[in-house]
Design a protein around this motif. Structure first.
Motif, PDB file in Angstrom:
ATOM      1  N   GLN A  21       0.814  -1.210   0.000  1.00  0.00           N
ATOM      2  CA  GLN A  21       0.000   0.000   0.000  1.00  0.00           C
ATOM      3  C   GLN A  21       0.850   1.264   0.000  1.00  0.00           C
ATOM      4  N   GLU A  22       1.993   1.213  -0.693  1.00  0.00           N
ATOM      5  CA  GLU A  22       2.878   2.380  -0.825  1.00  0.00           C
ATOM      6  C   GLU A  22       3.330   2.912   0.526  1.00  0.00           C
ATOM      7  N   GLY A  23       3.511   2.011   1.488  1.00  0.00           N
ATOM      8  CA  GLY A  23       4.014   2.397   2.805  1.00  0.00           C
ATOM      9  C   GLY A  23       2.941   2.756   3.813  1.00  0.00           C
ATOM     10  N   LEU A  24       1.661   2.740   3.412  1.00  0.00           N
ATOM     11  CA  LEU A  24       0.578   3.209   4.264  1.00  0.00           C
ATOM     12  C   LEU A  24      -0.133   2.057   4.973  1.00  0.00           C
ATOM     13  N   LEU A  25      -0.700   2.388   6.145  1.00  0.00           N
ATOM     14  CA  LEU A  25      -1.512   1.447   6.901  1.00  0.00           C
ATOM     15  C   LEU A  25      -2.701   2.183   7.501  1.00  0.00           C
ATOM     16  N   SER A  26      -3.810   1.488   7.611  1.00  0.00           N
ATOM     17  CA  SER A  26      -4.948   2.057   8.329  1.00  0.00           C
ATOM     18  C   SER A  26      -4.849   1.668   9.789  1.00  0.00           C
ATOM     19  N   THR A  53      -3.471  11.255   7.882  1.00  0.00           N
ATOM     20  CA  THR A  53      -4.791  11.822   8.157  1.00  0.00           C
ATOM     21  C   THR A  53      -5.407  10.929   9.209  1.00  0.00           C
ATOM     22  N   ARG A  54      -6.586  11.274   9.676  1.00  0.00           N
ATOM     23  CA  ARG A  54      -7.199  10.483  10.738  1.00  0.00           C
ATOM     24  C   ARG A  54      -7.347   9.029  10.304  1.00  0.00           C
ATOM     25  N   GLY A  55      -6.763   8.128  11.080  1.00  0.00           N
ATOM     26  CA  GLY A  55      -6.889   6.712  10.806  1.00  0.00           C
ATOM     27  C   GLY A  55      -5.896   6.160   9.805  1.00  0.00           C
ATOM     28  N   VAL A  56      -4.897   6.952   9.371  1.00  0.00           N
ATOM     29  CA  VAL A  56      -3.911   6.481   8.391  1.00  0.00           C
ATOM     30  C   VAL A  56      -2.519   6.925   8.820  1.00  0.00           C
ATOM     31  N   VAL A  57      -1.562   5.997   8.775  1.00  0.00           N
ATOM     32  CA  VAL A  57      -0.167   6.313   9.071  1.00  0.00           C
ATOM     33  C   VAL A  57       0.702   5.876   7.903  1.00  0.00           C
ATOM     34  N   ASP A  58       1.856   6.522   7.796  1.00  0.00           N
ATOM     35  CA  ASP A  58       2.829   6.215   6.745  1.00  0.00           C
ATOM     36  C   ASP A  58       4.060   5.623   7.417  1.00  0.00           C
ATOM     37  N   THR A  59       4.431   4.413   7.022  1.00  0.00           N
ATOM     38  CA  THR A  59       5.589   3.757   7.631  1.00  0.00           C
ATOM     39  C   THR A  59       6.900   4.208   7.013  1.00  0.00           C
ATOM     40  N   ILE A  60       6.832   5.056   5.978  1.00  0.00           N
ATOM     41  CA  ILE A  60       8.042   5.644   5.393  1.00  0.00           C
ATOM     42  C   ILE A  60       8.237   7.004   6.051  1.00  0.00           C
ATOM     43  N   PRO A  61       9.273   7.192   6.862  1.00  0.00           N
ATOM     44  CA  PRO A  61       9.397   8.429   7.636  1.00  0.00           C
ATOM     45  C   PRO A  61       9.761   9.662   6.824  1.00  0.00           C
ATOM     46  N   THR A  62      10.317   9.498   5.638  1.00  0.00           N
ATOM     47  CA  THR A  62      10.744  10.643   4.833  1.00  0.00           C
ATOM     48  C   THR A  62       9.539  11.435   4.327  1.00  0.00           C
ATOM     49  N   ASP A  63       9.613  12.749   4.424  1.00  0.00           N
ATOM     50  CA  ASP A  63       8.560  13.608   3.889  1.00  0.00           C
ATOM     51  C   ASP A  63       8.347  13.282   2.413  1.00  0.00           C
ATOM     52  N   PRO A  64       7.102  13.132   1.960  1.00  0.00           N
ATOM     53  CA  PRO A  64       6.861  12.804   0.553  1.00  0.00           C
ATOM     54  C   PRO A  64       7.525  13.762  -0.417  1.00  0.00           C
ATOM     55  N   PHE A  65       7.634  15.051  -0.056  1.00  0.00           N
ATOM     56  CA  PHE A  65       8.247  16.029  -0.953  1.00  0.00           C
ATOM     57  C   PHE A  65       9.771  15.878  -1.011  1.00  0.00           C
ATOM     58  N   TRP A 119      -4.234   5.527  -2.185  1.00  0.00           N
ATOM     59  CA  TRP A 119      -4.372   4.657  -1.015  1.00  0.00           C
ATOM     60  C   TRP A 119      -4.797   5.442   0.222  1.00  0.00           C
ATOM     61  N   ILE A 120      -4.349   6.681   0.341  1.00  0.00           N
ATOM     62  CA  ILE A 120      -4.761   7.490   1.498  1.00  0.00           C
ATOM     63  C   ILE A 120      -6.282   7.585   1.550  1.00  0.00           C
ATOM     64  N   GLY A 121      -6.901   7.901   0.412  1.00  0.00           N
ATOM     65  CA  GLY A 121      -8.348   8.014   0.383  1.00  0.00           C
ATOM     66  C   GLY A 121      -9.038   6.706   0.710  1.00  0.00           C
ATOM     67  N   LEU A 122      -8.553   5.595   0.144  1.00  0.00           N
ATOM     68  CA  LEU A 122      -9.174   4.298   0.385  1.00  0.00           C
ATOM     69  C   LEU A 122      -9.061   3.886   1.843  1.00  0.00           C
ATOM     70  N   LEU A 123      -7.875   4.062   2.430  1.00  0.00           N
ATOM     71  CA  LEU A 123      -7.671   3.631   3.807  1.00  0.00           C
ATOM     72  C   LEU A 123      -8.372   4.546   4.805  1.00  0.00           C
ATOM     73  N   ALA A 124      -8.452   5.829   4.485  1.00  0.00           N
ATOM     74  CA  ALA A 124      -9.083   6.767   5.409  1.00  0.00           C
ATOM     75  C   ALA A 124     -10.571   6.496   5.555  1.00  0.00           C
ATOM     76  N   HIS A 125     -11.223   6.032   4.491  1.00  0.00           N
ATOM     77  CA  HIS A 125     -12.669   5.847   4.534  1.00  0.00           C
ATOM     78  C   HIS A 125     -13.099   4.393   4.582  1.00  0.00           C
TER      79      HIS A 125
END
Length: 362
Positions: A21-26, A53-65, A119-125
């Motif tokens: 999930q590109e580093g993301l988890l719900s 966002t609420r209910g979603v974390v990113d396991t990749i610590p580097t800022d996306p930018f 994935w952020i949108g899918l996992l958040a909702h």
């Protein structure tokens, strides 16, 4: 001396899910594997994870930018790897083939960032969410999408659901069809089918980018000419589509990259649409020297060939740049052929169409 805090190893199954999930988890996925809210908070506070966002974390610590290709997960879920039916798997075959094509580090990075937004949108909702618009196109594997990207999802009666910061909730389209997305590591996910995703996204894009999306969908085999007509019909009546009808008429599967599509649109706007895409250019001995990205047959009998340079290819490969220069020289040596070359800077400055028009009127 205070001891440094240590963190227990995460369950392998959760790590594999994050990679898909590109580093993301719900939060729900974490809870299922015994990583509760307190542990998630500690990981975020320690800089090991990022709150998205609420209910979603990113396991990749580097800022996306600030990410590079080294931060991209090695084995994400491939575009449209479906698991609901044999028919859906057949529809995804072209997307899977496209996902395995050679990609530069820059392309891999931006593919990751765009899919991450979806994935952020899918996992958040949660399970009721459907990736739509640009998010659906990212998961289908379409090229030419902008970044930063806003996650877009649709829900039944979306207006009555709590919004998540940074996620766009769209109205559920009557009659919209979806396909399953993911692999055994991921949460159950649904994605708008290609036609619906194009109908939702193209009317809202700048014309050049809208053309790039249509070209890419055709070029990658994710939609055929009939499917494009259906998508156009599904787009009718949407805000912005009135000024975009021409895009559906000029979309072309022969465009090899979004940069070519951007340059071609500038030529169309300048009143000098190309006569041919991917023109075979032969040498004096009849051997094929290469394909010209765009070409114009002039009344003088000469042919103008325009080549579009992808910046990231030449930054990552001096051999690629040398081959293109050699090809330019070979093209220029062919009697009756003129060559103009443009790169991403010319596209950004909006000069491609004007310079082609000036050359043709010379």
């Amino acid at each position: 001396m205070a001891s440094m805090r240590t963190f227990a190893q995460l369950p392998d199954a959760l790590t594999w899910t994050a990679e898909a999930q590109e580093g993301l988890l719900s939060a729900h996925q974490c809870d299922l594997h015994g990583v509760g809210s307190s542990r998630r908070s500690r990981l975020v506070q320690a800089g090991r994870w990022r709150a998205v966002t609420r209910g979603v974390v990113d396991t990749i610590p580097t800022d996306p930018f600030r990410r590079t290709a080294e931060d991209v997960p090695v084995r994400p879920a491939l575009p449209l790897v479906v698991r609901d039916s044999a028919a859906a798997r057949a529809r995804s075959r072209a997307a899977r083939a496209a996902a395995h094509r050679p990609r530069s580090d820059t392309d891999r990075l931006f593919d990751h960032l765009r899919r991450r937004a979806a994935w952020i949108g899918l996992l958040a909702h949660g399970p009721g969410a459907i990736a739509v618009g640009t998010s659906a196109l990212a998961l289908h594997g379409v090229e030419g999408l902008a970044w930063p990207a806003i996650p877009e999802v649709a829900l039944d009666r979306a207006g009555r659901r709590p919004h998540r910061p940074g996620v766009r909730l769209r109205q559920f389209d009557d009659g919209m069809t979806v396909v399953g997305f993911g692999d055994p590591r991921t949460a159950e996910a649904r994605v708008a089918t290609m036609g619906w995703a194009l109908a939702q996204a193209v009317p809202e894009q700048p014309p050049a980018r809208g053309l790039a999306l249509l070209d890419s969908a055709l070029q990658l085999g994710l939609v055929d000419a009939r499917g494009l007509e259906v998508a156009h019909d599904q787009a009718r009546g949407r805000r912005g589509v009135a000024s975009r009808h021409v895009l559906w008429e000029v979309a072309d599967a022969r465009a090899q990259s979004p940069l070519e599509s951007f340059g071609r649109w500038q030529c169309i706007e300048a009143g000098v649409p190309p006569d041919v895409l991917q023109l075979p250019v032969s040498g004096r001995d009849g051997s094929l020297l290469g394909l010209g990205d765009m070409a114009w047959r002039q009344t003088s009998g000469r042919t103008l060939v325009v080549e579009m340079d992808g910046r990231d290819w030449h930054e990552s490969s001096t051999d690629g740049g040398r081959r293109d220069r050699d090809r330019d020289n070979a093209f220029a040596a062919v009697p009756g052929v003129d060559v103009l070359r443009f790169d991403v800077r010319h596209v950004r400055d909006g000069v491609v169409g004007r310079r082609v028009r000036t050359f043709l009127r010379r």
